[in-house]
Design a protein around this motif. Structure first.
Motif, short mmCIF file in Angstrom:
data_model
loop_
_atom_site.label_atom_id
_atom_site.label_comp_id
_atom_site.label_asym_id
_atom_site.label_seq_id
_atom_site.Cartn_x
_atom_site.Cartn_y
_atom_site.Cartn_z
N ASN A 68 -9.48 -17.54 3.20
CA ASN A 68 -8.60 -18.29 4.10
C ASN A 68 -9.39 -19.29 4.94
O ASN A 68 -8.99 -20.44 5.11
N GLU A 69 -10.56 -18.84 5.42
CA GLU A 69 -11.33 -19.70 6.30
C GLU A 69 -11.93 -20.90 5.54
O GLU A 69 -11.82 -22.04 6.00
N LEU A 70 -12.53 -20.64 4.39
CA LEU A 70 -13.08 -21.76 3.63
C LEU A 70 -11.96 -22.66 3.10
O LEU A 70 -12.13 -23.87 2.96
N LYS A 72 -9.49 -23.61 4.70
CA LYS A 72 -9.13 -24.58 5.74
C LYS A 72 -10.10 -25.75 5.76
O LYS A 72 -9.84 -26.77 6.39
N GLY A 73 -11.26 -25.58 5.11
CA GLY A 73 -12.15 -26.72 4.88
C GLY A 73 -13.27 -26.94 5.87
O GLY A 73 -14.12 -27.79 5.65
N PHE A 74 -13.31 -26.19 6.96
CA PHE A 74 -14.32 -26.46 7.99
C PHE A 74 -15.44 -25.42 8.02
O PHE A 74 -16.19 -25.34 8.99
N GLY A 75 -15.53 -24.58 6.98
CA GLY A 75 -16.64 -23.63 6.91
C GLY A 75 -16.33 -22.29 7.55
O GLY A 75 -15.19 -21.99 7.89
N PHE A 76 -17.39 -21.48 7.70
CA PHE A 76 -17.25 -20.12 8.21
C PHE A 76 -17.15 -20.11 9.73
O PHE A 76 -17.81 -20.86 10.42
N TYR A 77 -16.37 -19.23 10.27
CA TYR A 77 -16.49 -18.88 11.69
C TYR A 77 -16.18 -17.39 11.88
O TYR A 77 -17.10 -16.60 12.08
N LEU A 112 -12.12 -12.31 4.88
CA LEU A 112 -11.71 -13.41 5.76
C LEU A 112 -12.18 -14.77 5.23
O LEU A 112 -11.76 -15.82 5.72
#
Lengths: 343, 343
Positions: free
Chosen positions: A179-181, A183-188, A176
Motif C-alpha cells: 500500500n505504501e509503495l 502511493k509512490g512516495f516510498g517507505f514510511y 504495509l
C-alpha cells in the motif's frame, strides 16, 4: 578501534572505546561526550580515541567490563540514515517472486531509500510492533558512518569519508509495504525504528576484512536459535559503500554522522538465487527472501514472518568465532503502555 | 514566543528569543545552547524561554537587532523531517496534468515522504544545484516541530505535541523525480537540502491564526520580485498537522525536534484548480503547479523552472503586512568549489 555508546539515561548515551575482544571498555567522555560529538570534530577526536584504544589494549588505563546489553545503537539518533539496495540479487528475487522483470538499470544505478533516524532501537532491546499481522521481518545489513561529505563526491574520493562500520537490523513491516509503495512516495510506516550493532569499528581496524568499500565477512543471522543465513557481505555487493556515497551526494552533501546502509545482504549460488541453510546453502538475511524462494519453488511461501516472542540475532564473526561488532539480538513485542519505557 | 538560531560558526548555532516585531532578539544560550537542546528538555526550557520573551517585549534585558540574514534554519539539522501532501488539490493537479486518476483513498489516507535532515540551508543562503537542467523548483509549505510523540498517538492527542510552527522551502528537482519515483523507493536525489523560515513560533503566539492544527494565514510566494502565490494555508488542507502526526506515529515514535511538513500549500477556486496571480487568482506555491495549469489549459507548460540567479521569497504576513516567521529568500546558484562554504 572499536567504539560504543553506553546507556546512561540520556538521549545520546556515553561514548566508550571497546577492546578488540569486546570484553572491556574505557570511558571516552573526556574526549567527546557522545559519538556524534566525536564525529562532529573527528579530525581532533579520532587520534585521541585511537590512543585511548591502544591504552585499553595494553590495560594501561581504568577499564570496565563491556556488556552488549548496556549499549545503545552507536548513534542512538542520527541526522541522516539512507539505505541502499546494493545486493541486487535481493531486489531481483523480490521482483521474480511477483513475476515482475527488474529494469537493467538496477545493475548500474543504485537504488536507495531515505530512512528515519530520530529513534534507533538499542541492539538488545525489543522490536515493538503494534500489530502482529504487519508482516514483521528483519533485514540483516552492513552500514557505514561518514564524516562531512561534499556534494558531488566521486566513488574514488568517497572511501576516505567512511569513518566507522557497523551492522544493521533494518526492521520491515512487509504487509504495509504494498500500500505504501503503491502511493509512490516510498517507505514510511513500513520501516519502523532501525537497530545497529553494539559496536562500530573503524575500517583500518577491520584490516583485510574491509576492502574496496565492502565488508568481507559472513553476516550470520539466527532466528529463534536456528541458523537462518550466512551470506558473505563482500560478495554480490553490486555497489560498494563508496559507490553508494557517490550516489547519495549527487545533489546534497552529507553531514558528519550520516549513516549509509548496504541493503539486505544476499548471495547468489552460481546462477541460482541460493538455498536455505537447512538445505546446505548460505541462507538469507531476511524472511521475505526465503519466502520468495519458496514461492518460486512451490507456488507459495511456507516460512511465516515474525510473531510476538520471536528472536532474531545478527552478527559477524572472526575466524575463531569471536564477534566483531557485537550481536544485534531482538525479540518482537507488542506495543503496550510500558513497552516503550517511559513514553 | 518566537525563537531563532543565529549563525555562530558552529553546526547548531546559538538559540535566541526574537521579539514579536522580529526587530530584536535576546541571547537564550544560558537556558539552552541550541534549539535542539531546548526541545530535548522542553518541559523545563519552554517556561524559561517564555519569561525571557516577555522580558524582551518589555525591553527589560540586554537585546540586539535581529537580522534574518544572520539566522540558520531554526533547527540547522534535525533527527526527523517527514513531509506530507496535505493539500490534496496539489496532488490531484499533478496527476491531472499527466492524465492519471488519483485514487479516492488519497482523500482519507495521508501521503508522506521521509525527508533528509542532516543539512538544512539557512533561510537567506543560496540554493546550490549542480545542474541548471534538473528542473529546479521551490515548494512553499508550513511545518511544525514536535516534542517526543509516542507510537500510536491519536489525532485528538497530537495537538499538544506541536511545539513550534515555521515555513518551509522544500526545494525539488523536478526532472530527477520521474526516474527516482519510477524505481519505487521514493525521493532522494530529487529532494536536495530543505530550508526553513528564520523564526519558529509557538502555536499560542499565533493566536487565532493557529486553529485545529492548521495555520490560517496566506503563504506569500514571490518569484524574482513578482507575486507568484498567496493561497491560504488554513484552507483546503485535507489533513491537519494533528492528523499527519497520527499517521506518522502508527508504527514508530517521534523524537523531540521532529519536523512534520504540510506539503505544498494549494487552494482550489470553487471547483476549479485556481488561477495564477496575474489573472486575479491566488496563484501557487510551486512552479510545477502553474505548469500543470498551463498544460491542462493549453497542452504544454509555459513557465520555466528556476535558473541560476533566480530568487524565491516565501513568507506569511500579519494584517498590517509585517512578517510573522521572517522570510525565506533564496537565489539559485551553481555548485562551485566555494559555493558550499569551506567544504
Amino acid at each position: 578501534m572499536k567504539l560504543a555508546t553506553l546507556k546512561n539515561g540520556t538521549r545520546d548515551g556515553r561514548l566508550v572505546v571497546v577492546s578488540k575482544s569486546l570484553a572491556w571498555c574505557a570511558d571516552a567522555s573526556h574526549i567527546a561526550p557522545t559519538l556524534q560529538a566525536a564525529l562532529d570534530d573527528w579530525h581532533t577526536a579520532a587520534p585521541k580515541l585511537e590512543l585511548l584504544a591502544q591504552d585499553l589494549e595494553h590495560e594501561a588505563i581504568p577499564m570496565m567490563r563491556f556488556h552488549e546489553r548496556d549499549a545503545l545503537s552507536p548513534l542512538p539518533r542520527a541526522y541522516q540514515w539512507v539505505d541502499g539496495s546494493a545486493y541486487v540479487n535481493h531486489v531481483e528475487l523480490v521482483r521474480k517472486a511477483r513475476g515482475a522483470e527488474m529494469p537493467e538499470t538496477f545493475w548500474t544505478d543504485p537504488l536507495v531509500y531515505q530512512g528515519g533516524s530520530d529513534d534507533f532501537t538499542p541492539p538488545r532491546d525489543a522490536i515493538i510492533v503494534p500489530d502482529e499481522n504487519f508482516g514483521i521481518d528483519f533485514e540483516g545489513e552492513v552500514a557505514v558512518i561518514t564524516g562531512d561529505v561534499p556534494m558531488g563526491t566521486t566513488e574514488a574520493d568517497a572511501h576516505r569519508h567512511i569513518k566507522l562500520v557497523m551492522l544493521v537490523n533494518d526492521v520491515s513491516l512487509r504487509n504495509l509495504i504494498p500500500n505504501e509503495l503503491g502511493k509512490g512516495f516510498g517507505f514510511y510506516q513500513s520501516k519502523p525504528a532501525t537497530t545497529f550493532s553494539p559496536v562500530a569499528v573503524t575500517p583500518d581496524e577491520l584490516g583485510d576484512w574491509w576492502n574496496d568499500g565492502k565488508l568481507n565477512r559472513a553476516l550470520v543471522s539466527t532466528l529463534n536459535g536456528q541458523p537462518f543465513g550466512k551470506p558473505d557481505a563482500g560478495i554480490d555487493m553490486t555497489f560498494s559503500f563508496a559507490k553508494l556515497i557517490e550516489h547519495v551526494t549527487k545533489t546534497r552533501r552529507l553531514g558528519a554522522g550520516a549513516i549509509v546502509g548496504s541493503g539486505t545482504v544476499s548471495n547468489k549460488e552460481g546462477d541460482s538465487p541460493g538455498r536455505p541453510v537447512s538445505e546446505g546453502g548460505l541462507g538469507y538475511s531476511c524472511i521475505a527472501e526465503i519466502r520468495m524462494i519458496e514461492t518460486i519453488n512451490s507456488g507459495k511461501p511456507a516460512t511465516p514472518f515474525m510473531s510476538f516472542g520471536d528472536t532474531i540475532r545478527i552478527e559477524a564473526l572472526d575466524d575463531s568465532g569471536h564477534s566483531i561488532f557485537g550481536a544485534i539480538e531482538q525479540t518482537v513485542q507488542p506495543l503496550t503502555p510500558s513497552a516503550l519505557g517511559g513514553q
